[in-house]
Design an enzyme around this catalytic site. Structure first.
Site, short mmCIF file in Angstrom:
data_model
loop_
_atom_site.label_atom_id
_atom_site.label_comp_id
_atom_site.label_asym_id
_atom_site.label_seq_id
_atom_site.Cartn_x
_atom_site.Cartn_y
_atom_site.Cartn_z
N GLY A 12 42.92 15.20 -38.79
CA GLY A 12 42.18 16.01 -37.90
C GLY A 12 40.76 16.10 -37.93
O GLY A 12 40.21 17.15 -37.30
N SER A 13 39.91 15.17 -38.35
CA SER A 13 38.43 15.12 -38.19
C SER A 13 38.17 15.27 -36.86
O SER A 13 36.97 15.84 -36.40
CB SER A 13 37.73 14.18 -39.01
OG SER A 13 38.08 13.02 -38.45
N ASN A 14 38.82 14.58 -35.91
CA ASN A 14 38.27 14.47 -34.62
C ASN A 14 38.64 15.90 -33.69
O ASN A 14 37.97 16.13 -33.07
CB ASN A 14 38.97 13.44 -33.75
CG ASN A 14 38.18 11.78 -33.95
OD1 ASN A 14 37.12 11.93 -33.51
ND2 ASN A 14 38.79 11.10 -34.59
N LYS A 65 64.05 9.72 -29.72
CA LYS A 65 62.56 9.87 -29.39
C LYS A 65 62.87 10.78 -28.05
O LYS A 65 61.77 11.44 -27.88
CB LYS A 65 62.10 8.37 -29.04
CG LYS A 65 60.45 8.51 -28.61
CD LYS A 65 59.89 7.02 -28.76
CE LYS A 65 58.46 7.16 -28.54
NZ LYS A 65 57.68 7.18 -27.38
N MET A 90 49.64 9.71 -33.55
CA MET A 90 49.85 8.38 -33.68
C MET A 90 51.42 8.11 -33.27
O MET A 90 51.72 6.83 -33.46
CB MET A 90 50.18 8.16 -35.57
CG MET A 90 48.81 8.40 -36.20
SD MET A 90 47.41 7.46 -35.49
CE MET A 90 47.76 5.87 -36.14
N ASN A 107 42.25 9.74 -25.00
CA ASN A 107 42.47 9.53 -26.35
C ASN A 107 41.33 8.72 -26.82
O ASN A 107 40.44 8.07 -26.21
CB ASN A 107 43.71 8.25 -26.35
CG ASN A 107 44.20 7.58 -27.73
OD1 ASN A 107 44.32 8.45 -28.67
ND2 ASN A 107 44.09 6.19 -27.61
N HIS A 109 40.06 5.86 -29.67
CA HIS A 109 40.30 4.72 -30.30
C HIS A 109 39.37 4.04 -31.38
O HIS A 109 38.47 3.90 -30.56
CB HIS A 109 41.19 3.68 -29.41
CG HIS A 109 41.64 2.42 -30.01
ND1 HIS A 109 43.09 2.24 -30.67
CD2 HIS A 109 41.61 1.27 -30.12
CE1 HIS A 109 42.95 1.23 -31.10
NE2 HIS A 109 42.04 0.47 -30.94
C1 GRF Z 1 40.64 7.91 -35.80
O1 GRF Z 1 40.06 6.73 -36.46
C2 GRF Z 1 41.17 7.78 -34.50
O2 GRF Z 1 40.31 7.05 -33.69
C3 GRF Z 1 42.60 6.86 -34.77
O3 GRF Z 1 43.02 7.63 -35.92
C4 GRF Z 1 41.87 8.27 -36.65
C5 GRF Z 1 42.29 9.84 -36.71
O4 GRF Z 1 41.26 10.36 -37.52
N1 GRF Z 1 43.39 7.35 -33.45
P1 GRF Z 1 41.18 11.80 -37.64
O5 GRF Z 1 42.66 12.45 -37.86
O6 GRF Z 1 40.84 12.38 -36.42
O7 GRF Z 1 40.35 12.61 -38.77
#
Ligand code: GRF
Length: 212
Positions: A12-14, A65, A90, A107, A109
């Site tokens: 969850g850093s993003n 699903k 994911m 999203n 990536h």
């Molecule tokens: C990030 O590198 C994002 O680009 C990818 O998964 C990772 C997630 O990192 N899809 P975080 O959970 O946001 O720390």
């Protein structure tokens, strides 16, 4: 002010980068919920610290699903988002969700798309031997990491990189790119034209809003 719902699967850093930008008043929106697909994610802990409601829809608790996706879609509907942000989520979203929120799902990536879509983008970049990689924020379509590109940030790939060190360097750029893209969306400054995303100039945009 736009209503933002975020989806995450792990660290969850993003998510945190966007939530902090919102808290600092840098985004014309508010995060009305975080959806996580499993229990005990760091993303959920971070959301609680920001006072953002967490909806755990545990993928392993559903037999198909389709049923899982039904639950995601009904949770999304109840939150009425203007923007859905996949921040390290994911799972591949099903077509029905993508169609319902077309042009409103973004999203992040960890590669310069269209190079290295899918899993382990950093490992793919190293295996290919590229000298520059980076991250891409894009609108989500029904393909894998194939939607219109909103913005990209590049980093060098160093001779002694391994997937972890490259991922760390890219992650720093992700934390700049994702809040910036969310901010542009929330100011109605992103216009999708075929495959291209046009970034409307802020002055031009203000002028258009005035004359509208
Ligand atoms: C990030 O590198 C994002 O680009 C990818 O998964 C990772 C997630 O990192 N899809 P975080 O959970 O946001 O720390």
């Amino acid at each position: 002010m736009k209503r933002i719902v975020m989806l995450a699967s792990g660290r969850g850093s993003n998510f945190q980068a966007v939530a902090s930008a919102i808290a600092r008043g840098m985004i014309n929106g508010r995060c009305v919920g975080l959806i996580v697909d499993r229990r005990e994610t760091l993303a959920a802990v971070r959301a609680e610290e920001f006072g953002i409601p967490v909806f755990t829809i545990d993928y392993s608790g559903f037999s198909t699903k389709g049923e899982y996706e039904e639950e995601v879609i009904s949770t999304l509907r109840s939150l009425a988002p203007d923007l859905v942000v996949l921040a390290g989520y994911m799972k591949i979203l099903g077509s029905s969700i993508i169609r319902e929120y077309a042009g409103r799902i973004i999203n992040i990536h960890p590669s310069l798309l269209p190079s290295f879509p899918g899993l382990d983008a950093q490992g793919q970049a190293l295996a290919y031997g590229v000298k520059i990689s980076g991250c891409t924020v894009h609108f989500v379509d029904e393909g894998t990491d194939s939607g219109p590109v909103i913005l990209q940030r590049a980093v060098p790939v160093l001779d002694d990189d391994d997937p972890g060190s490259l991922a760390e360097r890219i992650l720093l750029e992700e934390h700049i790119a994702l809040p910036e893209a969310v901010s542009l969306f929330c100011e109605d400054r992103l216009h999708i034209l075929g495959r291209a995303v046009i970034r409307l100039d802020s002055d031009l945009h203000k002028e258009r809003s005035r004359s509208a």
